[in-house]
Design a protein around this motif. Structure first.
Motif, mmCIF file in Angstrom:
data_model
loop_
_atom_site.group_PDB
_atom_site.id
_atom_site.type_symbol
_atom_site.label_atom_id
_atom_site.label_comp_id
_atom_site.label_asym_id
_atom_site.label_seq_id
_atom_site.Cartn_x
_atom_site.Cartn_y
_atom_site.Cartn_z
ATOM 1 N N PHE A 150 0.803 -1.221 0.000
ATOM 2 C CA PHE A 150 0.000 0.000 0.000
ATOM 3 C C PHE A 150 0.834 1.267 0.000
ATOM 4 N N GLY A 151 0.458 2.205 -0.854
ATOM 5 C CA GLY A 151 0.967 3.564 -0.725
ATOM 6 C C GLY A 151 -0.223 4.437 -0.400
ATOM 7 N N MET A 152 -0.045 5.334 0.576
ATOM 8 C CA MET A 152 -1.208 6.126 0.981
ATOM 9 C C MET A 152 -0.921 7.615 0.815
ATOM 10 N N GLN A 207 2.077 15.661 21.373
ATOM 11 C CA GLN A 207 1.658 16.747 20.483
ATOM 12 C C GLN A 207 1.883 16.446 19.016
ATOM 13 N N VAL A 208 2.624 15.405 18.709
ATOM 14 C CA VAL A 208 2.865 15.077 17.296
ATOM 15 C C VAL A 208 1.509 14.813 16.627
ATOM 16 N N PRO A 209 1.200 15.535 15.542
ATOM 17 C CA PRO A 209 -0.124 15.425 14.931
ATOM 18 C C PRO A 209 -0.499 13.981 14.588
ATOM 19 N N LYS A 210 -1.751 13.641 14.860
ATOM 20 C CA LYS A 210 -2.265 12.291 14.578
ATOM 21 C C LYS A 210 -2.057 11.907 13.119
ATOM 22 N N GLU A 211 -2.244 12.870 12.242
ATOM 23 C CA GLU A 211 -2.078 12.625 10.801
ATOM 24 C C GLU A 211 -0.711 12.059 10.475
ATOM 25 N N LEU A 212 0.304 12.632 11.142
ATOM 26 C CA LEU A 212 1.672 12.187 10.853
ATOM 27 C C LEU A 212 1.892 10.780 11.392
ATOM 28 N N ILE A 213 1.343 10.522 12.573
ATOM 29 C CA ILE A 213 1.439 9.174 13.131
ATOM 30 C C ILE A 213 0.765 8.192 12.179
ATOM 31 N N GLU A 214 -0.388 8.610 11.669
ATOM 32 C CA GLU A 214 -1.119 7.739 10.756
ATOM 33 C C GLU A 214 -0.305 7.477 9.488
ATOM 34 N N ALA A 215 0.326 8.537 8.982
ATOM 35 C CA ALA A 215 1.150 8.361 7.788
ATOM 36 C C ALA A 215 2.272 7.367 8.072
ATOM 37 N N GLY A 233 3.897 1.189 7.482
ATOM 38 C CA GLY A 233 4.320 -0.015 8.184
ATOM 39 C C GLY A 233 5.434 0.213 9.183
ATOM 40 N N SER A 234 5.485 1.391 9.798
ATOM 41 C CA SER A 234 6.513 1.663 10.803
ATOM 42 C C SER A 234 6.236 0.872 12.079
ATOM 43 N N THR A 235 7.315 0.385 12.703
ATOM 44 C CA THR A 235 7.159 -0.211 14.016
ATOM 45 C C THR A 235 7.086 0.921 15.044
ATOM 46 N N LYS A 236 6.730 0.561 16.281
ATOM 47 C CA LYS A 236 6.647 1.575 17.341
ATOM 48 C C LYS A 236 7.978 2.281 17.511
ATOM 49 N N ARG A 237 9.050 1.497 17.476
ATOM 50 C CA ARG A 237 10.379 2.061 17.676
ATOM 51 C C ARG A 237 10.740 3.032 16.543
ATOM 52 N N GLN A 238 10.414 2.627 15.305
ATOM 53 C CA GLN A 238 10.697 3.500 14.160
ATOM 54 C C GLN A 238 9.913 4.805 14.263
ATOM 55 N N LYS A 239 8.660 4.688 14.684
ATOM 56 C CA LYS A 239 7.847 5.898 14.855
ATOM 57 C C LYS A 239 8.486 6.816 15.888
ATOM 58 N N LEU A 240 8.940 6.207 16.984
ATOM 59 C CA LEU A 240 9.518 7.002 18.069
ATOM 60 C C LEU A 240 10.769 7.739 17.620
ATOM 61 N N PHE A 241 11.689 6.997 16.996
ATOM 62 C CA PHE A 241 12.976 7.604 16.681
ATOM 63 C C PHE A 241 12.975 8.429 15.394
ATOM 64 N N LYS A 242 12.097 8.082 14.465
ATOM 65 C CA LYS A 242 12.113 8.810 13.198
ATOM 66 C C LYS A 242 11.102 9.952 13.159
#
Ligand code: ADP
Ligand code: MG
Lengths: 392, 278
Positions: free
Chosen positions: A107-109, B179-187, B192-201
């Motif tokens: 998927f690309g979103m 505070q990091v916008p939900k949209e960015l977390i969703e992106a 397919g980011s893991t929790k750790r990737q989300k945290l550090f990147k």
């Protein structure tokens, strides 16, 4: 096999959503359920299929469940009930790791408000998906540059997202999605935050891009013009349910109910109606027919002109009743010399606007042909007028 | 009267008993740590004092320039020169060293705790009341239990300073991540980011300005606590104030007080701008 298939997909937001399922089966509406339980019904029994390479537009008013639907496909939102099949595989039961893998490769979103990472430059935004997959740096860089070129952003690699206009930001968004070479593009109102002119430009570019890359695209919009322009097929949604699925032509010529009719009412039909939707079957004569046969046919059908085709239906041209009559009285054996082969032709996808301008100069029916020049039907001026006059 | 009163809860006795238990069993460990830490602190102080003050002053001014621009650099230069002129160079360096070491340790502990509070609701519910407790407790109460573990001196000062100064960095790390916008977390999730990737990147990089604001506050709290810690022999500018009180010398007391204010302003200006730059 369908690329994407959903079976009775249902999504209810709120604690213990099963309560709403029972109420739904009792025929309660979305509002009644919300008032009674506080649960938000977002999707109800949504089933459809998308073929590989198809652009499926999901269209509906705000709150009709479009975003929920698209997010159920990659399980950013967990469906409450129902199944999603990607390439025939049921993904509703995948474990966490398998799900991550699926998102990484399939998927690309693209998002309405772009959702670019503000601390990364354009190139690093585009590389993000590959970075997540632990692809090496050189590969990422090369891929990102290549995709940025594809979306027309060559030379902007080092810019920060905040330095770009909306249209350019969304190109980055698109590039970021394309960089992982997904089979499926999910676009949630991707162009709706853009100015009308930029939006139009992006739509055209996506269409021409699609001709080259042939992805399966789920494209969400609340704008009917956009839906009809972009969609191979359009899904119309209302209160979490599918109201109609069909080609753009089917939607405007045969709206399923009043809800769809209200949408369709304000459509600019000139741009959207095509030759195909107003063509009628042609009465033809064959190029090896004797003048007498042709004349009789024209008499019985009371035609002043007739199209001549070969036996394999290839269009040869048009003849006038006057010249046929003369040929009969002369006792000619063939009609070959009578055929006027310098006539305008259109293809099935030609929009009404072009047909109108052709009919302003050409006073006989316009033949509709396919790529092999075989006659598919004809457009007559009364047909055009009828289509324009038809107000649903 | 006495006979009717409800018996007093022996809260103090309980706490003493608890601390006694901890002291008996862990003091050998903490005393060891204390010894090493004290050596490190003294080494830093000694080496800073080894150089002529103007070398250190210029060094700090350069650091200020790099981090926060020319104005702050100038302010640093003049401020430190003034402290040198007041013959308060050594106590200034002592205080500065304690603040830097305490802040370093506090930040090292606070950021992971802040992250934990941001990503786990359960952790959040335990950590936040604890922070309220830590911040409402009068600062010098922390000094008392520090002594049996770390002895009199700079390490006890650092220990209580770390406890006292951690809350802002914890809070603002948590806030910055939330505070990091939900949209960015969703992106990030959509790729397919893991929790750790989300945290550090994503989350930590975007939280940096907020975390820096927290660190700035931590530094300010650390400075105020290091001054108070003079009561248990931490020395430095606080020690000067303490001595002035004991000898009833208001001039000397205010002079040291003003020096502390100047040091606070320098530290504040240098660290305030770091976060804003991003
Ligand atoms: N996270 C959520 N929590 C509760 N209700 C939600 C949530 N997301 C969407 N909904 C509800 O689900 C319905 C469909 O929303 P959505 O899928 O966003 O529609 P659309 O994208 O078509 O505007 C709406 O009634 C909305 O209020
Ligand atoms: Mg939406």
């Amino acid at each position: 096999m369908a690329k994407i298939k959903t079976v009775k997909l249902t999504k209810i937001f709120g604690p213990s959503p099963k309560r709403a399922l029972t109420l739904l089966s009792q025929g309660k509406t979305k509002d009644e359920i919300f008032n009674q339980t506080g649960l938000a019904v977002a999707l109800v029994d949504v089933s459809f299929e998308v073929q590989a390479g198809e652009i499926l537009v999901v269209m509906g008013l705000s709150g009709s469940g479009k975003s929920s639907l698209i997010r159920c496909l990659n399980r950013l939102i967990e469906p409450t009930q129902g199944k999603v099949f990607i390439d025939g595989e049921d993904i509703t039961n995948l474990d966490h790791n398998a799900l991550l893998e699926l998102r990484r490769h399939k998927f690309g979103m693209v998002f309405q408000h772009f959702a670019l990472f503000p601390h990364r430059n354009v190139c690093h935004n585009v590389e993000y998906g590959l970075e997540i997959q632990h692809k090496d740096k050189a590969f990422r860089r090369e891929k990102a540059c290549q995709i940025l070129k594809l979306v027309g952003l060559e030379g902007w690699e080092e810019a920060m997202p905040s330095q770009l206009s909306g249209g350019m930001q969304q190109r980055v968004g698109l590039a970021r999605a394309l960089a992982i070479e997904p089979d499926i593009l999910l676009m949630d109102e991707a162009f709706n935050a853009l100015d009308p002119l930029i939006r139009d430009e992006m739509q055209n570019e996506l269409i021409s891009l699609q001709n080259r890359i042939k992805k399966t695209i789920i494209f969400i919009t609340h704008n009917l013009d956009e839906a009809l322009k972009m969609g191979d097929r359009v899904v119309l949604m209302r209160e979490g349910q599918i109201v109609q699925i069909g080609t753009p032509n089917e939607i405007i010529t045969a709206p399923a109910d009043d809800y769809v009719k209200r949408f369709v009412k304000n459509v600019d039909k000139c741009k959207l109606l095509t030759a195909q939707s107003i063509q009628v079957p042609a009465v033809v004569a064959y190029s090896d027919d004797a003048p007498r046969t042709v004349f009789d046919k024209m008499q019985t059908e009371s035609l002043s002109t007739i199209f001549i085709v070969k036996r394999d239906n290839t269009l040869q041209g048009i003849v006038q009743i006057g010249s046929v009559k003369t040929a009969v009285s002369r006792g000619d054996k063939s009609i070959a010399s009578l055929i006027n082969s310098e006539l305008p032709t259109v293809t099935a996808t030609e929009p009404l606007t072009t047909l109108i301008s052709i009919l302003a100069k050409w006073h006989w029916p316009v033949p509709v042909v396919d790529e092999k020049h075989q006659l598919q039907g004809i457009v007559i001026n009364t047909g055009v007028l009828a289509a324009l006059a038809k107000k649903e | 009267m006495e006979n009717f009163s409800i018996p007093k809860l022996p809260l103090d006795d309980w706490i003493d008993a608890g601390l006694d238990f901890l002291t008996e069993n862990f003091a050998f460990l903490t005393k060891n740590i204390s010894e090493y830490l004290e050596k490190i602190i003294n080494f830093i102080i000694d080496s800073l004092i080894f150089f002529p003050p103007w070398v250190i002053i210029i060094l700090f001014a350069l650091i200020a320039w790099r981090l926060s621009g020319r104005q702050v650099a100038l302010f640093t230069l003049i401020g430190f020169a003034f402290l040198w002129n007041l013959r308060l160079w050594e106590p200034t360096i002592e205080t500065l060293t304690l603040v830097i070491v305490a802040t370093f340790i506090a930040v090292l502990i606070s950021i992971p705790i802040g992250v934990l509070a941001a990503i786990s609701k359960k952790a959040y519910r335990i950590i936040m009341p604890l922070l309220d407790f830590m911040q409402t407790m009068p600062a010098f109460v922390y000094l008392i239990p520090a002594i049996p573990f770390f002895g009199l001196g700079s390490v006890s000062a650092i220990f209580s300073t770390v406890i006292f100064a951690m809350p802002p960095t914890i809070r603002l790390t948590c806030l910055g991540i939330k505070q990091v916008p939900k949209e960015l977390i969703e992106a990030a999730d959509a790729f397919g980011s893991t929790k750790r990737q989300k945290l550090f990147k994503l989350q930590l990089p975007l939280a940096i300005p907020t975390i820096m604001a927290g660190i700035n506050q931590t530094i300010m709290l650390a400075l105020s606590m290091v001054v108070i810690a003079a009561m248990i022999g931490a020395g430095g500018l606080g020690g000067e104030v303490w001595r002035a009180i004991q000898r009833l010398q208001p001039g000397m007391g205010f002079q040291a007080g003003i020096a502390i204010v100047i040091l606070a302003m320098i530290l504040d200006r240098i660290t305030q701008k770091i976060g804003q730059k991003n």
